[in-house]
Design an enzyme around this catalytic site. Sequence first.
Site: not given
Ligand code: IMP
Ligand code: MG
Length: 184
Positions: A48, A107, A170
């Site tokens: 990402g 997130d 992407r």
């Molecule tokens: P976390 O571990 O919940 O903080 O999520 C982080 C990872 O989840 C990011 O590096 C993204 O790859 C993916 N992610 C979280 N939210 C989104 C979104 O709204 N769109 C796309 N990918 C997301």
């Molecule tokens: Mg990511």
Amino acid sequence: MSVWDADPALGRVVLSVEQISKRVAELGAAIEADYAGRPPLLVGVLKGAFVFLADLARAIHLPLELDFMAVSSYGAATQTSGVVRILKDLDIDLAGRHVIIIEDILDSGLTISYLRRSLLARGPESLAVCSLLVKASPQPYPDLEVAYVGFEIEPEFVVGYGLDFAERYRNLPDIRVYLPGAPE
Ligand code: IMP
Ligand code: MG
């Protein structure tokens, strides 16, 4: 009308190309000022962060180094699975280096929290986190310091500028809401 504007799975534009490029230039300038005399190693979190990292690295006018990690926490769902797996590890040794983890979006904070712990254990001189997006969350991770944040956004699923849904979007140049369940 672009191919993106005709896509029923894409909702409103959350961040325009202009907003993103202005903010990335500001982040680059901030990192450049903070790391003058101690050029950083930017660790991009694949996949990402690849678009953000490409722009950010060129906005930091220092002789920096780059490396990549690939982690997976989501599969093809829009909710976190709670499991972080390292799919590709770093090539460069972190000892003595000033490391900045470059993420696309924070997130739940699970991915960054895991990566921070994992990279800290390898003895970097310093370790900081830079995330283009942070989702406003009811329960932010308490011990998570993110030194550089591009934008705080609403807790919606977004795509574009490197961010995907099931490996698509992407290459969308701006960042838009993804609408689950829209007809294909
Ligand atoms: P976390 O571990 O919940 O903080 O999520 C982080 C990872 O989840 C990011 O590096 C993204 O790859 C993916 N992610 C979280 N939210 C989104 C979104 O709204 N769109 C796309 N990918 C997301
Ligand atoms: Mg990511």
